[in-house]
Design an enzyme around this catalytic site. Sequence first.
Site, short mmCIF file in Angstrom:
data_model
loop_
_atom_site.label_atom_id
_atom_site.label_comp_id
_atom_site.label_asym_id
_atom_site.label_seq_id
_atom_site.Cartn_x
_atom_site.Cartn_y
_atom_site.Cartn_z
N PRO A 24 1.08 -1.44 -0.04
CA PRO A 24 0.02 0.01 -0.17
C PRO A 24 0.87 1.20 0.11
O PRO A 24 1.73 1.38 0.82
CB PRO A 24 -0.81 -0.09 1.26
CG PRO A 24 -0.11 -0.89 2.24
CD PRO A 24 0.69 -2.03 1.05
N ALA A 59 -3.54 3.36 2.29
CA ALA A 59 -4.25 3.42 3.74
C ALA A 59 -5.31 4.56 3.21
O ALA A 59 -5.26 5.46 2.80
CB ALA A 59 -3.25 4.27 4.43
N TYR A 183 0.89 5.21 13.48
CA TYR A 183 -0.79 5.53 13.42
C TYR A 183 -1.35 5.24 14.72
O TYR A 183 -0.62 4.40 15.47
CB TYR A 183 -1.06 5.14 11.91
CG TYR A 183 -0.50 5.88 11.05
CD1 TYR A 183 -0.10 7.29 10.98
CD2 TYR A 183 0.00 5.25 9.55
CE1 TYR A 183 0.61 7.93 10.06
CE2 TYR A 183 0.72 5.84 8.78
CZ TYR A 183 0.82 7.23 8.78
OH TYR A 183 1.38 7.66 7.68
N GLY A 324 6.93 -1.76 -2.41
CA GLY A 324 6.55 -0.55 -2.60
C GLY A 324 7.15 0.27 -3.64
O GLY A 324 6.73 0.27 -4.84
C1 LIG Z 1 4.91 7.00 -1.27
C2 LIG Z 1 4.57 5.97 -0.27
C3 LIG Z 1 3.48 5.83 0.23
C4 LIG Z 1 3.25 4.71 1.43
N1 LIG Z 1 2.13 4.75 2.14
C5 LIG Z 1 1.88 3.64 2.82
C6 LIG Z 1 0.65 3.25 3.35
O1 LIG Z 1 -0.46 4.02 2.98
N2 LIG Z 1 0.35 2.30 3.96
C7 LIG Z 1 1.60 1.55 4.42
O2 LIG Z 1 1.24 0.73 5.31
N3 LIG Z 1 2.74 1.83 4.15
C8 LIG Z 1 2.76 3.02 3.14
N4 LIG Z 1 4.22 3.05 2.61
C9 LIG Z 1 5.31 1.91 2.86
C10 LIG Z 1 5.32 0.98 1.70
O3 LIG Z 1 3.95 0.22 1.96
C11 LIG Z 1 6.42 -0.05 1.99
O4 LIG Z 1 6.07 -0.74 3.29
C12 LIG Z 1 7.78 0.59 2.11
O5 LIG Z 1 7.85 1.80 1.23
C13 LIG Z 1 9.11 -0.16 2.00
O6 LIG Z 1 8.83 -1.03 1.00
P1 LIG Z 1 10.00 -0.74 -0.22
O7 LIG Z 1 11.23 -0.77 0.11
O8 LIG Z 1 9.39 -1.76 -1.24
O9 LIG Z 1 9.25 0.34 -0.97
C14 LIG Z 1 4.42 4.07 1.45
C15 LIG Z 1 5.52 4.28 0.90
C16 LIG Z 1 5.78 5.22 0.09
C17 LIG Z 1 7.03 5.21 -0.67
#
Ligand SMILES: Cc1cc2nc3c(=O)[nH]c(=O)nc-3n(C[C@H](O)[C@H](O)[C@H](O)COP(=O)(O)O)c2cc1C
Length: 367
Positions: A24, A59, A183, A324
């Site tokens: 997400p 989210a 949160y 992500g």
């Molecule tokens: C732009 C952005 C928005 C994010 N929004 C959420 C979110 O809405 N809910 C959540 O649990 N994590 C959120 N995250 C965290 C990601 O889901 C993920 O856990 C985090 O980026 C680490 O994974 P990655 O290294 O593959 O990016 C967000 C990350 C980014 C970069």
Amino acid sequence: MSSQLFSPYRLRGLELPNRVVVSPMAQYSATAAGHATAWHHMHYGNLAVSGAGLLIFEAIAVEAAGRVSARCLGLWTDAQAESLRPVLEFCRQHGGAKLGVQLAHSGRKGSVQRPWEGQNSIGPDEEGWQVVSSCAEAYPGRATPHALSLAEMQALKAGYVAAARRADAIGFDLIELHAAHGYLLNCFLTPLANRRNDAYGGDLAGRMRYPLEVFAAIRAAWPAHKPLGVRISATDWKEGGWTGADSVAFAQALKAAGCDYVGASSGGVAADQQIVLGPGYQVPYAAQVQREAGMPAMAVGMINEPEHAEAIVRNGEAEMVALGRGMTWNPRWAWHAADALGAKAAFPPQYARSHSSMRYGDPAKPR
Ligand SMILES: Cc1cc2nc3c(=O)[nH]c(=O)nc-3n(C[C@H](O)[C@H](O)[C@H](O)COP(=O)(O)O)c2cc1C
């Protein structure tokens, strides 16, 4: 050897075509009323045809005060749900990914500008609102929250349930309850942010009580064949904070309540957290939860190489792997990973001639 990452995975009545998950990611691109916009059509439509097995929508707030920014999506009105319906319809018509939604409440970290505007607190006199939390302790540099009363906690629980019902009505396949990143629910769980001295604070059992009640209420309202998972911050990265052992205890309690998976993210509670970043830095927490609680885990965090994702599933560290930033950087990640691992992922017919197997044309078909 056939790919484990690209093998199907069943959660209750939902069969994921593979274990690649789009994590997400908040887009801060809703209208002021919390409705979806053209951005969400583009963003989710694109990711739905990515070949991933599961696409978890960002989210989405269960009440107005549960948004992060004033441009976050909401599910506290029917009109908000209806604004998402065509996005889901597109995803389902053209994409191979199953569709999840993350139900969230930002708690004391809400009422801020969008990240690209500076993420500073905005007050109720602007577009902001009075933030709420488990107690009246602020996240450093942010507004002081109102400590939720017992009656307000009950009302909020009903808000989660109503949002879950709307998510069902517009066709989401899965809910992920957001209990991470500092949160609201995370601020009940962790001793670093929960100073309550009633039944919802104190020891681990007290701190877990409200998140477990919210989980149980959603589970009771969400159809029995649809999976419900929880994303946690598996460590606060701070002395005296939430630990991997606490995560195991929470996962055990969630398991007894009918939880289908736990997503192991981390951090976000303490501004002075000592986080150690690196490829797969949260994977040991997913593995701990999966191993010690017997709870299927979703790993996430700096997992960018297909072989790494494959090894996580193959080694039994997690059943699913979420990406992500790697997904927005390269929305075709799953196609390329499938190619690299000798597997197949859903590919829309409109793009068929771009597939590596078709570059030199399909010998069976005229050009
Ligand atoms: C732009 C952005 C928005 C994010 N929004 C959420 C979110 O809405 N809910 C959540 O649990 N994590 C959120 N995250 C965290 C990601 O889901 C993920 O856990 C985090 O980026 C680490 O994974 P990655 O290294 O593959 O990016 C967000 C990350 C980014 C970069």
